[in-house]
Design a protein around this motif. Structure first.
Motif, PDB file in Angstrom:
ATOM      1  N   ALA A 161       0.850  -1.198   0.000  1.00  0.00           N
ATOM      2  CA  ALA A 161       0.000   0.000   0.000  1.00  0.00           C
ATOM      3  C   ALA A 161       0.892   1.257   0.000  1.00  0.00           C
ATOM      4  O   ALA A 161       2.016   1.238   0.489  1.00  0.00           O
ATOM      5  CB  ALA A 161      -0.892  -0.029   1.233  1.00  0.00           C
ATOM      6  N   PRO A 162       0.395   2.371  -0.572  1.00  0.00           N
ATOM      7  CA  PRO A 162      -0.968   2.548  -1.088  1.00  0.00           C
ATOM      8  C   PRO A 162      -1.109   2.330  -2.596  1.00  0.00           C
ATOM      9  O   PRO A 162      -2.223   2.250  -3.099  1.00  0.00           O
ATOM     10  CB  PRO A 162      -1.262   4.005  -0.739  1.00  0.00           C
ATOM     11  CG  PRO A 162       0.063   4.666  -0.896  1.00  0.00           C
ATOM     12  CD  PRO A 162       1.086   3.661  -0.442  1.00  0.00           C
ATOM     13  N   GLY A 164       0.620  -0.065  -4.593  1.00  0.00           N
ATOM     14  CA  GLY A 164       0.961  -1.378  -5.123  1.00  0.00           C
ATOM     15  C   GLY A 164       2.402  -1.438  -5.579  1.00  0.00           C
ATOM     16  O   GLY A 164       3.212  -2.198  -5.054  1.00  0.00           O
ATOM     17  N   ASN A 167       5.261   1.808  -2.043  1.00  0.00           N
ATOM     18  CA  ASN A 167       4.697   1.884  -0.696  1.00  0.00           C
ATOM     19  C   ASN A 167       4.965   3.266  -0.093  1.00  0.00           C
ATOM     20  O   ASN A 167       5.552   4.142  -0.733  1.00  0.00           O
ATOM     21  CB  ASN A 167       5.251   0.771   0.194  1.00  0.00           C
ATOM     22  CG  ASN A 167       6.776   0.773   0.253  1.00  0.00           C
ATOM     23  OD1 ASN A 167       7.407   1.812   0.054  1.00  0.00           O
ATOM     24  ND2 ASN A 167       7.361  -0.381   0.519  1.00  0.00           N
ATOM     25  N   TRP A 168       4.548   3.460   1.153  1.00  0.00           N
ATOM     26  CA  TRP A 168       4.678   4.768   1.787  1.00  0.00           C
ATOM     27  C   TRP A 168       6.141   5.196   1.915  1.00  0.00           C
ATOM     28  O   TRP A 168       6.466   6.368   1.758  1.00  0.00           O
ATOM     29  CB  TRP A 168       4.003   4.763   3.156  1.00  0.00           C
ATOM     30  CG  TRP A 168       2.512   4.809   3.078  1.00  0.00           C
ATOM     31  CD1 TRP A 168       1.641   3.809   3.406  1.00  0.00           C
ATOM     32  CD2 TRP A 168       1.726   5.916   2.643  1.00  0.00           C
ATOM     33  NE1 TRP A 168       0.347   4.218   3.179  1.00  0.00           N
ATOM     34  CE2 TRP A 168       0.367   5.512   2.709  1.00  0.00           C
ATOM     35  CE3 TRP A 168       2.020   7.193   2.166  1.00  0.00           C
ATOM     36  CZ2 TRP A 168      -0.683   6.342   2.349  1.00  0.00           C
ATOM     37  CZ3 TRP A 168       0.971   8.029   1.789  1.00  0.00           C
ATOM     38  CH2 TRP A 168      -0.357   7.608   1.887  1.00  0.00           C
TER      39      TRP A 168
END
Length: 207
Positions: A161-162, A164, A167-168
């Motif tokens: 996430a977010p 795919g 990521n963060w």
């Protein structure tokens, strides 16, 4: 009889002369055509040696344009590095060997970006062209420095996430690199435009 014989002799001589002229004429045409082509090649060579056919615009002094490009490269590297420095010092990896290498490379890229900016923008007042010339370098640097997280998997790229594929952690690092890159190349463009307006640096001609 003598008259007839003379007429036959005259007709024969005229025919022979006509045949000889017909043979000589193509040789003259080919010779003239060959000289014309040689002259054209000579003119083309002279134009190439003077640099007049090298540019689609009127470049009066190529050495002077090279000097202006060197000045633009120096200004771009210094101005962009100074603008990016406060942001770069906020990096958690600051003052490490990799950090130093990345920012030495940024200075070199800024110099190249300034050269491209001067030749791309020229005297065109279109602001989108100016923003695009600087933004292209900023986006390219951001994508080149961004690294995937260790927990990502490939084929297809999956990082969680977010998004795919990002990521963060990747988004935060990419945002920081983008901020630094856009500040650097934006500062480069602003410095060049300021010197252009003050006639301290000459734009590359458009005509």
């Amino acid at each position: 009889m003598a008259t007839i014989a003379f007429a036959l002799m005259f007709w024969s001589a005229q025919g022979s002369l006509t045949t000889r002229m017909a043979q000589i004429q193509p040789l003259r045409v080919r010779s003239f055509s060959s000289r014309s082509k040689d002259a054209q090649l000579k003119v083309s060579a002279e134009e190439d040696s003077t640099g007049r056919t090298k540019w689609s615009v009127d470049v009066q002094n190529e050495n002077a344009e090279r000097l202006e490009s060197v000045k633009a490269a120096i200004v771009g590297a210094v101005a962009g590095s100074l603008v990016a420095a406060p942001i770069a010092l906020l990096s958690p990896n600051r003052l490490t060997p990799q950090w130093e290498f990345d920012h030495d490379a940024l200075a070199a890229t800024l110099a190249l970006g300034a050269l491209v900016y001067r030749y791309a923008v020229r005297e065109d007042p279109n602001p989108m062209l100016k923003q695009g010339a600087a933004g292209a370098f900023a986006i390219t640097r951001t994508l080149a420095l961004l690294q995937v997280s260790e927990d990502c998997t490939s084929l297809p790229l999956t990082c969680g996430a977010p998004l795919g594929f990002a990521n963060w952690d990747m988004i935060l690092k990419g945002s920081f690199i983008a901020l630094e890159s856009f500040a650097a190349f934006g500062g480069m463009a602003v410095a060049l435009e300021f010197l252009f307006e003050k006639d301290l640096l000459r734009r590359f001609p458009s005509k």
